[in-house]
Motif scaffolding. Structure first.
Motif, PDB file in Angstrom:
ATOM      1  N   ILE A   1      43.178  34.269  40.178  1.00  0.00           N
ATOM      2  CA  ILE A   1      41.729  34.414  40.012  1.00  0.00           C
ATOM      3  C   ILE A   1      41.356  34.424  38.536  1.00  0.00           C
ATOM      4  O   ILE A   1      40.324  33.874  38.138  1.00  0.00           O
ATOM      5  CB  ILE A   1      41.225  35.670  40.741  1.00  0.00           C
TER       6      ILE A   1
ATOM      7  N   GLN B   1      41.589  30.585  37.551  1.00  0.00           N
ATOM      8  CA  GLN B   1      40.699  29.570  38.104  1.00  0.00           C
ATOM      9  C   GLN B   1      39.453  30.108  38.791  1.00  0.00           C
ATOM     10  O   GLN B   1      38.653  29.327  39.306  1.00  0.00           O
ATOM     11  CB  GLN B   1      41.490  28.682  39.083  1.00  0.00           C
ATOM     12  N   GLY B   2      39.244  31.410  38.776  1.00  0.00           N
ATOM     13  CA  GLY B   2      38.042  31.973  39.377  1.00  0.00           C
ATOM     14  C   GLY B   2      38.234  32.353  40.832  1.00  0.00           C
ATOM     15  O   GLY B   2      39.138  31.842  41.511  1.00  0.00           O
ATOM     16  N   PHE B   3      37.369  33.245  41.309  1.00  0.00           N
ATOM     17  CA  PHE B   3      37.499  33.748  42.678  1.00  0.00           C
ATOM     18  C   PHE B   3      37.251  32.654  43.708  1.00  0.00           C
ATOM     19  O   PHE B   3      38.026  32.469  44.638  1.00  0.00           O
ATOM     20  CB  PHE B   3      36.516  34.897  42.893  1.00  0.00           C
ATOM     21  N   SER B   4      36.152  31.919  43.554  1.00  0.00           N
ATOM     22  CA  SER B   4      35.770  30.917  44.561  1.00  0.00           C
ATOM     23  C   SER B   4      36.804  29.813  44.695  1.00  0.00           C
ATOM     24  O   SER B   4      37.045  29.296  45.798  1.00  0.00           O
ATOM     25  CB  SER B   4      34.405  30.313  44.220  1.00  0.00           C
TER      26      SER B   4
ATOM     27  N   THR C   1      39.996  30.031  44.195  1.00  0.00           N
ATOM     28  CA  THR C   1      41.303  30.524  44.634  1.00  0.00           C
ATOM     29  C   THR C   1      41.321  30.689  46.145  1.00  0.00           C
ATOM     30  O   THR C   1      40.440  31.322  46.725  1.00  0.00           O
ATOM     31  CB  THR C   1      41.628  31.867  43.962  1.00  0.00           C
TER      32      THR C   1
ATOM     33  N   LEU D   1      40.193  39.591  33.963  1.00  0.00           N
ATOM     34  CA  LEU D   1      39.432  39.519  35.210  1.00  0.00           C
ATOM     35  C   LEU D   1      38.354  40.596  35.269  1.00  0.00           C
ATOM     36  O   LEU D   1      37.211  40.340  35.658  1.00  0.00           O
ATOM     37  CB  LEU D   1      40.402  39.685  36.377  1.00  0.00           C
TER      38      LEU D   1
ATOM     39  N   ALA E   1      35.476  39.680  32.999  1.00  0.00           N
ATOM     40  CA  ALA E   1      34.724  38.545  33.525  1.00  0.00           C
ATOM     41  C   ALA E   1      33.813  38.957  34.678  1.00  0.00           C
ATOM     42  O   ALA E   1      32.673  38.501  34.791  1.00  0.00           O
ATOM     43  CB  ALA E   1      35.687  37.451  33.980  1.00  0.00           C
ATOM     44  N   GLU E   2      34.318  39.837  35.544  1.00  0.00           N
ATOM     45  CA  GLU E   2      33.559  40.221  36.736  1.00  0.00           C
ATOM     46  C   GLU E   2      32.511  41.291  36.465  1.00  0.00           C
ATOM     47  O   GLU E   2      31.560  41.445  37.223  1.00  0.00           O
ATOM     48  CB  GLU E   2      34.515  40.714  37.830  1.00  0.00           C
TER      49      GLU E   2
ATOM     50  N   ARG F   1      28.922  39.988  36.465  1.00  0.00           N
ATOM     51  CA  ARG F   1      28.451  39.176  37.584  1.00  0.00           C
ATOM     52  C   ARG F   1      27.901  40.104  38.663  1.00  0.00           C
ATOM     53  O   ARG F   1      28.615  40.534  39.559  1.00  0.00           O
ATOM     54  CB  ARG F   1      29.591  38.313  38.126  1.00  0.00           C
TER      55      ARG F   1
ATOM     56  N   ARG G   1      28.042  39.873  42.943  1.00  0.00           N
ATOM     57  CA  ARG G   1      29.279  39.879  43.703  1.00  0.00           C
ATOM     58  C   ARG G   1      29.254  40.956  44.793  1.00  0.00           C
ATOM     59  O   ARG G   1      28.664  42.018  44.625  1.00  0.00           O
ATOM     60  CB  ARG G   1      30.471  40.146  42.791  1.00  0.00           C
TER      61      ARG G   1
END
Length: 204
Positions: free
Chosen positions: A23, A26-29, A31, A111, A114-115, A118, A121
């Motif tokens: 994650i 490459q990001g949550f979506s 993965t 991570l 980054a989160e 946002r 979420r």
């Protein structure tokens, strides 16, 4: 602990490590559960046996990681104060502990940062709660420092705690990404000078 409990704990650890690395990369979506299972070396069904969804896995990952960080900060502060150190020295020890943590778990630190911003979420409330656990450890030491006269009464404890927490994580990631030739001692020394000059000020 019986062997089945040990196996499940080890499996969950592998899933955490695989998920946080993927994650962060490459990001949550982007993965997938298949990728997490493959990276962890388990069957896809094992992921769903341990976590009902990728979102739940990620939520537990954030909680587990930040609680580990909060525990390391608390231990560092306790060891310093129990050894006769001041609360300012305890804050410095906590900064070192934060650098150590980010160095051991760089993907998790990346991570988390980054989160954090946002706000749409599904796990935002969990992230807010676990962040506060870590911040509360720093706040408690700051309040003790104010009560002991090591810091001025005008100290904005919540904001200062957040600033110290963010400073350490951002500095750690910048160090790892852009200045890897520096030692952790160099990075810690630079942050210590900021702490001494900006937080403690003339009180020291």
């Amino acid at each position: 602990m019986d062997s089945s409990s040990t196996r499940r704990r080890n499996t969950r650890r592998r899933l955490f490590e695989a998920a946080v690395t993927l994650i962060a990369e490459q990001g949550f979506s982007a993965t997938t559960v298949d990728e997490i299972a493959e990276r962890a070396g388990v069957a896809k069904g094992t992921v769903y046996y341990n976590f009902e969804s990728k979102t739940v896995l990620f939520e537990e990952l954030l909680r587990h990681g930040i609680e580990m960080l909060a525990d390391s900060l608390r231990r560092a502060a306790d060891e310093m104060t129990e050894g006769g150190g001041s609360r300012i020295e305890a804050l410095d020890a906590m900064m070192r502990a934060g650098l150590d943590f980010a160095s051991r778990y760089p993907s998790l630190a990346q991570l988390y940062l980054a989160e954090l911003w946002r706000t749409n979420r599904a796990w935002q409330s969990t992230l807010t709660q676990v962040r506060q656990k870590a911040i509360a450890v720093i706040e408690s030491v700051l309040r003790e420092a104010v009560a002991r006269g090591e810091l001025g009464e005008e100290t904005d404890v919540p904001l200062t705690a957040s600033a110290l927490f963010g400073m350490v994580l951002v500095a750690a990631l910048d160090w790892r990404s852009f200045q890897p030739e520096r030692s952790i001692d160099e990075v810690h020394a630079a942050l210590s000078r900021l702490l001494q000059g900006r937080v403690s000020g003339a009180v020291m």
